[in-house]
Design a protein around this motif. Sequence first.
Motif, PDB file in Angstrom:
ATOM      1  N   CYS A 125      -1.263   7.050 -12.188  1.00  0.00           N
ATOM      2  CA  CYS A 125      -2.370   6.922 -11.968  1.00  0.00           C
ATOM      3  C   CYS A 125      -2.870   5.518 -11.717  1.00  0.00           C
ATOM      4  O   CYS A 125      -3.475   5.245 -10.880  1.00  0.00           O
ATOM      5  CB  CYS A 125      -3.309   7.621 -13.280  1.00  0.00           C
ATOM      6  N   PHE A 126      -2.234   4.751 -12.685  1.00  0.00           N
ATOM      7  CA  PHE A 126      -2.652   3.451 -12.398  1.00  0.00           C
ATOM      8  C   PHE A 126      -2.043   2.772 -11.172  1.00  0.00           C
ATOM      9  O   PHE A 126      -2.663   2.030 -10.387  1.00  0.00           O
ATOM     10  CB  PHE A 126      -2.099   2.384 -13.577  1.00  0.00           C
ATOM     11  N   ARG A 127      -0.693   3.126 -10.819  1.00  0.00           N
ATOM     12  CA  ARG A 127      -0.067   2.614  -9.792  1.00  0.00           C
ATOM     13  C   ARG A 127      -0.889   3.536  -8.358  1.00  0.00           C
ATOM     14  O   ARG A 127      -0.904   2.603  -7.174  1.00  0.00           O
ATOM     15  CB  ARG A 127       1.305   3.106  -9.637  1.00  0.00           C
ATOM     16  N   ARG A 128      -1.284   4.504  -8.493  1.00  0.00           N
ATOM     17  CA  ARG A 128      -1.988   5.008  -7.306  1.00  0.00           C
ATOM     18  C   ARG A 128      -3.472   4.399  -7.166  1.00  0.00           C
ATOM     19  O   ARG A 128      -3.782   4.128  -5.978  1.00  0.00           O
ATOM     20  CB  ARG A 128      -2.465   6.512  -7.541  1.00  0.00           C
ATOM     21  N   MET A 129      -4.048   3.849  -8.077  1.00  0.00           N
ATOM     22  CA  MET A 129      -5.092   3.097  -7.913  1.00  0.00           C
ATOM     23  C   MET A 129      -4.824   1.703  -7.268  1.00  0.00           C
ATOM     24  O   MET A 129      -5.435   1.212  -6.518  1.00  0.00           O
ATOM     25  CB  MET A 129      -5.812   2.689  -9.330  1.00  0.00           C
ATOM     26  N   MET A 130      -3.638   1.368  -7.677  1.00  0.00           N
ATOM     27  CA  MET A 130      -3.190   0.093  -7.289  1.00  0.00           C
ATOM     28  C   MET A 130      -2.587   0.031  -5.987  1.00  0.00           C
ATOM     29  O   MET A 130      -3.022  -0.904  -5.022  1.00  0.00           O
ATOM     30  CB  MET A 130      -2.093  -0.762  -8.231  1.00  0.00           C
ATOM     31  N   ALA A 131      -2.015   1.089  -5.489  1.00  0.00           N
ATOM     32  CA  ALA A 131      -1.465   1.586  -4.152  1.00  0.00           C
ATOM     33  C   ALA A 131      -2.788   1.601  -3.283  1.00  0.00           C
ATOM     34  O   ALA A 131      -2.555   1.343  -1.931  1.00  0.00           O
ATOM     35  CB  ALA A 131      -0.716   2.710  -4.349  1.00  0.00           C
ATOM     36  N   LEU A 189      -3.267  -0.382   0.049  1.00  0.00           N
ATOM     37  CA  LEU A 189      -3.296   0.196   1.244  1.00  0.00           C
ATOM     38  C   LEU A 189      -4.687  -0.321   2.170  1.00  0.00           C
ATOM     39  O   LEU A 189      -4.505  -0.440   3.119  1.00  0.00           O
ATOM     40  CB  LEU A 189      -3.721   1.708   0.994  1.00  0.00           C
ATOM     41  N   LYS A 190      -5.546  -0.419   1.179  1.00  0.00           N
ATOM     42  CA  LYS A 190      -6.820  -1.159   2.011  1.00  0.00           C
ATOM     43  C   LYS A 190      -6.354  -2.532   2.631  1.00  0.00           C
ATOM     44  O   LYS A 190      -6.610  -2.936   3.807  1.00  0.00           O
ATOM     45  CB  LYS A 190      -7.966  -1.357   1.171  1.00  0.00           C
ATOM     46  N   LYS A 191      -5.728  -3.230   1.832  1.00  0.00           N
ATOM     47  CA  LYS A 191      -5.192  -4.503   2.350  1.00  0.00           C
ATOM     48  C   LYS A 191      -4.344  -4.389   3.612  1.00  0.00           C
ATOM     49  O   LYS A 191      -4.241  -5.205   4.492  1.00  0.00           O
ATOM     50  CB  LYS A 191      -4.466  -5.408   1.156  1.00  0.00           C
ATOM     51  N   LEU A 192      -3.159  -3.428   3.330  1.00  0.00           N
ATOM     52  CA  LEU A 192      -2.196  -3.120   4.577  1.00  0.00           C
ATOM     53  C   LEU A 192      -3.177  -2.901   5.674  1.00  0.00           C
ATOM     54  O   LEU A 192      -2.588  -3.128   6.828  1.00  0.00           O
ATOM     55  CB  LEU A 192      -1.323  -2.195   4.165  1.00  0.00           C
ATOM     56  N   LYS A 193      -4.027  -2.154   5.415  1.00  0.00           N
ATOM     57  CA  LYS A 193      -4.738  -1.667   6.760  1.00  0.00           C
ATOM     58  C   LYS A 193      -5.574  -2.732   7.565  1.00  0.00           C
ATOM     59  O   LYS A 193      -5.453  -2.907   8.646  1.00  0.00           O
ATOM     60  CB  LYS A 193      -5.900  -0.625   6.432  1.00  0.00           C
TER      61      LYS A 193
END
Length: 1828
Positions: free
Chosen positions: A895-901, A905-909
């Motif tokens: 869950c924590f990693r999903r939040m961080m991912a 992801l926003k940064k990667l976009k």
Amino acid sequence: MAASELYTKFARVWIPDPEEVWKSAELLKDYKPGDKVLLLHLEEGKDLEYRLDPKTKELPHLRNPDILVGENDLTALSYLHEPAVLHNLRVRFIDSKLIYTYCGIVLVAINPYEQLPIYGEDIINAYSGQNMGDMDPHIFAVAEEAYKQMARDERNQSIIVSGESGAGKTVSAKYAMRYFATVSGSASEANVEEKVLASNPIMESIGNAKTTRNDNSSRFGKYIEIGFDKRYRIIGANMRTYLLEKSRVVFQAEEERNYHIFYQLCASANLPEFKMLRLGNANNFHYTKQGGSPVIEGVDDTKEMAHTRQACTLLGISESYQMGIFRILAGILHLGNVAFTSRDSDSCTIPPKHEPLSIFCDLMGVDYEEMCHWLCHRKLATTTETYIKPISKLQATNARDALAKHIYAKLFNWIVDHVNQALHSAVKQHSFIGVLDIYGFETFEINSFEQFCINYANEKLQQQFNMHVFKLEQEEYMKEQIPWTLIDFYDNQPCINLIESKLGILDLLDEECKMPKGTDDTWAQKLYNTHLNKCALFEKPRLSNKAFIIQHFADKVEYQCEGFLEKNKDTVFEEQIKVLKSSKFKMLPELFQDDEKAISPTSATSSGRTPLTRTPAKLTKGRPGQTAKEHKKTVGHQFRNSLHLLMETLNATTPHYVRCIKPNDFKFPFTFDEKRAVQQLRACGVLETIRISAAGFPSRWTYQEFFSRYRVLMKQKDVLSDRKQTCKNVLEKLIADKDKYQFGKTKIFFRAGQVAYLEKLRADKLRAACIRIQKTIRGWLLRKKYLRMRKAAIIVQRYVRGYQARCYAKFLRRTKAATIIQKYWRMYIVRRRYKIKRMATIVLQSYLRGYLARNRYRKMLREHKAVIIQKWVRGWLARTYYRRSMHAIIYLQCCFRRMMAKRELKKLKIEARSVERYKKLHIGMENKIMQLQRKVDEQNKDYKCLMEKLTNLEGIYTSETEKLRSDLERLQLSEEEAKIATGRVLSLQEEIAKLRKDLEQTQSEKKSIEERADRYKQETEQLVSNLKEENTLLKQEKEALNHLIVEQAKEMTETMEKKLVEETKQLELDLNDERLRYQNLLNEFSRLEERYDDLKEEMTLMVNVPKPGHKRTDSTHSSNESEYTFSSEIAETEDMPLRTEEPSEKKVPLDMSLFLKLQKRVTELEQEKQVMQDELDRKEEQVLRSKAKEEERPQIRGAELEYESLKRQELESENKKLKNELNELRRALSEKSAPEVTAPGAPAYRVLMEQLTSVSEELDVRKEEVLILRSQLVSQKEAIQPKDDKNTMTDSTILLEDVQKMKDKGEIAQAYIGLKETNRLLESQLQSQKRSHENEAEALRGEIQSLKEENNRQQQLLAQNLQLPPEARIEASLQHEITRLTNENLDLMEQLEKQDKTVRKLKKQLKVFAKKIGELEVGQMENISPGQIIDEPIRPVNIPRKEKDFQGMLEYKKEDEQKLVKNLILELKPRGVAVNLIPGLPAYILFMCVRHADYLNDDQKVRSLLTSTINSIKKVLKKRGDDFETVSFWLSNTCRFLHCLKQYSGEEGFMKHNTSRQNEHCLTNFDLAEYRQVLSDLAIQIYQQLVRVLENILQPMIVSGMLEHETIQGVSGVKPTGLRKRTSSIADEGTYTLDSILRQLNSFHSVMCQHGMDPELIKQVVKQMFYIVGAITLNNLLLRKDMCSWSKGMQIRYNVSQLEEWLRDKNLMNSGAKETLEPLIQAAQLLQVKKKTDDDAEAICSMCSALTTAQIVKVLNLYTPVNEFEERVSVSFIRTIQMRLRDRKDSPQLLMDAKHIFPVTFPFNPSSLALETIQIPASLGLGFISRV
């Protein structure tokens, strides 16, 4: 042979048909003379008895062979008659979709009613310069022929376009004018060709209307003369119009419209500027609603109005005049709505305040009451008085309509006059091409005066056409010197006489118009009385007395007499005209000016003058005769005069004919109505042309073509070396009737049908040969089949007999084997029974014993398993708890990693488009791989732990086993002891019994222990097996994971590679596009630059030649002008105002960019001045030095001391100069720089002043070092000299005294030698110090120069930033600051590295020197006494002399630069240099000169040399730009010069392949990257020029060598060519062949190799050459129907294979040249593949990937059989191809772009040649430069 002999069985004929006009049939039996009936078989399958006419006994027309059907020229048909012409046109139009066909000198154009892609600029370029017969028929071919004949024969030309309404006359004329405008261009910058084309929309709007037959029908005839100058460029045009249909203004038939302009006005009525016109819907006006069809489908009248206004503006008709035109047109519409009311039978009136009339009067600017009065009244004049008479309502309506028609006709004439004024040119016209767009022959149900005039004009044109055709035939026969008889052709002069002669129809009509009471009926009676029964061409209808019939050349036409007189008079009341002339609207009176003038062509042809009523008697008394005569000029009279003028013009020109045919009346695309087509063919004279041709010798062959075609009919003995004699001999044998052919000088002429007969003989011969070949092959195949079957039968027999023998042997073996098997089987059964019984007994025993043992074992096992179960249950519970905990933790982590991912992801976009994204992805992939590797390591660790546990268990098992063995051994020992004790004590029986019991108990225990050990061993083995299984599973999991990792890595690698490849390809495409765009811009820039230079030269000549006070330009102007390449455009723009200065003294606001440019120019001039001043100072110093050297030295020691002092003074003077330069630079910066940049408080000023201060401090330090060095030198000299001679070095008087004291000569000589050696040593040290000081001073100068350049750069950036918007300015300043800081950091790093190296080097030298000095001082102090210095003189050091070591530089003087450029570039002959010297020698010499200038740190010299070099190369290419050797030579040298600048630039990327010696030759002071870019651009321009040169050389060879020449002789037969001569495919002496192309390619390749051109560049040139060859060949193939055949495909493939072989020989297969020929290869394959079934269509679609859909369909449509055995491509097959290719997305363009140039690259190619080894030959005349 007789024609009747051709009517044999299976011969095909044409028979008349009421529906299809002509129908094809086949003879079922031979015709014999005297037969009255022919047995025919129709194509639809029916049999027919065709009865011959008993009177004429004419046989039906024979049908042409299939190979002649679809020919480009109808005169190429063997049988020339109406059905053959009609069928040929239908096949071309319907099957091949070809709308153009030649008929001798006539181009027949069929309207396709569909937009075709055959009129683009690429098609125009393809037809430009081509012979008329070489390409497929086209309107462009006719236009090109007219243009070519005008230029060649210097004779005016005419293109006569005729046809009925809707046939496409106007469009054809428009395309012809577009061709002239595109090919010729205009002679001025006024875009005359655009104006000529712009006249079309105007004339169409006011002269075209919708009819039942055509939506855009021209209702007038026009003749446009396009004028050309001496260079045959368009300079202007003039238009004449004929017979405008004025009646359409007031009346339209059903489904027709008025002229387009009226509907355009109504559609645009809502525009603000049109509000005053008070218009509305077209249905609101009487003149526009009568036809009931105000809208044309697919036409937007509003847009058309915009186009009309735009065209008017382009032609110079101002907005005010345009609004005036629209006012008059709107007034005509309102005039049509004026209504009359009858008061009685003879008078009428207009309602009071009638709105339409009031609007008309307002728009026209006339008085309402006056116009109202004269609309209802007329003035009558007699000899004595004049009176006013009212008129009836009908007369008033007719007068209103006549007034409307008259106003429109006058407006039409006015517009035509203004269009002609706009197209008129002040330049004298040298020649012209006229385009006549005139109505064709017309016949309707009701024919009136307009049809009569139209048909009269067509009679005149037909007569001129017949005479021209007859003249051409006569000239052809006379040129070939063959006997000919007068050809009987239809002469329509009697019909013309009937119309225009004295007492002809027009004369009687004019006479009747003069009669006061003349009517149409009386005129008809006069016609009957004059011509009926007297002229065969004039007839009277049976049931009418108001009509007459004329037999025209095309058909009989019945004319209704009603309305003839009125239309011929064209009456309008004079009083109404006077009212209009008195209008306040200025433009309206202009329309009616010059009514009394003589008739001009324009006004006369446009429906004529308006005959007014008689003027009052008092006015007619003065000049009654002249006025009456002028007023009596009727429409017919004017039309006859204008027609005579037109015929005079046409007779004075060379005519070209275009006949437009309307294929159907319903405007269906590609639909052919045979009836309508035949009517028009008869009317337009095409059949008359055929008849004239058929009357003579229509078929014509050259001797070579005849020999090539009919070689199969000759025997070997008939073939002679003389082709002409061979053809004569063969023809005498083949055709008995010598009247059927004639031998000319170059051709053989045949009567009609003879070619078909020869074709029949040829086909029979080929058929017989085919049958013989088939017979032989079939016999051979059957014999081969029989032998194969016999051999197979023998083999089968042999195998069958062998099989039978093997079967019998097998039976015998089986019988014997069965006996043996029975024996052994019985024995086996008995033995098995015994074994079963024995085994059963043993099993019972074993089970019983095992049962007892198992019971004990189960008890022990239960206890052991209970323990194990407890252990595993407890372990399972613990692991379950651990798993739940781990699962919860992992879930939280997920869950924590999903939040961080998600955040990531926003940064990667956001960063998705960034280049760093891929790097991060790559890093992520590495992390994942590392994690997976870490997991594998952990699993390996677990595996190791399990292995350790297994080892421990094995150890425990081993220890337990050892214990049991020890117990067993102990028991065995005790047993032995018991036995011993039993043996000792035999008497003790009781003890023995007890011992036995113990022994039995021990044995039982032993068994139990053994069983326990066995169980434990089994358990251990099971545990080991389980562990092994787990280990195996772990290994499998590990392997699976490893495999998964490998697969994932592989997939990711493949994905990344695919993405990388795709992105690389896309980037390469983008790069090529950008490169192509950039190179196109360079090409355009060079073209504009050349254009600018040409205009500049022309302007100079125009300005300077006529002036007597012209001053000669200084010879240095060119060099000064070309000194700055980058500012050439600025300099030119600065010089232009000086040359073209205008007297106006209006001040213009200051342009900041111009001010900065001027400031930059001033700064550059100041830099030049400073450089020249420095040069002058250096020259003066050199003079002073030379003077100082030349001074006498009376005393050697004193002179040497003076020389040293001069050295020191020079150093001090140079320091002073540097200080002065610094001070001047400070002052210049403070005075001349921009105040906002160089203000004392500005950052740039502070940085600059700090740098200058540091430089001055550095100079002071250097000065102190010089002083220190000077003192050290003095101290060293004092140390070397004896103590008593310390002052000899400083005082010359003391030296003289010492010399006087030395009386001994030997001592004097020794002292002199010692002093000399000392002086030499000191001098060498001083010189070394001086060189170092000069180097430092030069470095300081370089820094000063760099500071100046930085200052200039700052000013340039400031100028650029001032021109940018604020946001861009900030961004640019930040970018510049980043760049500047980066460059400074790099410079500082380089300086730091250099200083570190210098410090290390100096430290080493200091240690060495210190060590040597110490040794010398110790040696001198210990071993050398002071006296020995004088006694033993210092011996000179003997340094061995070496050969001069050249540095690879060339030195020249500044004033020799122009001589260097002249000898090395301008006057250099490439051929001698390429053959005798090393490749690229001029480039090496130029670079070595640049190296020397760089070595001297002379910036001005470097820039001047490079600029002069670039400009000189441009001059050479401009002067000799059409010479391939010159262009190739300088392309090679420019590239080599560019590579040298890169190779020796000092950049690491370019130094990889250099030797250490070459690295020493790198440039040290200047970065010439900007000049590298300029040279690269220059190389691109030279490459493009090279491509154009080779294209011009290759283009004349390509079509002849690749298409027309038969490389494989005899494969393709020559077909008849008709009147339009086609380029022969037989190689004559002057024609080009494939060998010519290959020789030219070899020449190109050898020249490029001799010039040392880079191999990669040669590949690109070859690729471009092959593309040109392929594109031009394919384009001609697509435009030539005669080239699209199976045999021609074979020829093309063979030619392409020869080109590929050439590539292999030259090792150029990897150059990409072969791929450029792929479209041509596929087109050739398309000509050869089968084209019948769906499978063939699928194969074609997959094979022709490089061809577009349009090209594939075009080739299939053009495919033409050369022999009867080939078949045409069916229409259904072509439609199948189109259906399969409909989803393919490709270009709709038909032709390839032959002008396309691939983007060129110049890969870096370093040279291994050492610069120092290059020798300069004396032949170059460069003796003024020297090697350094």
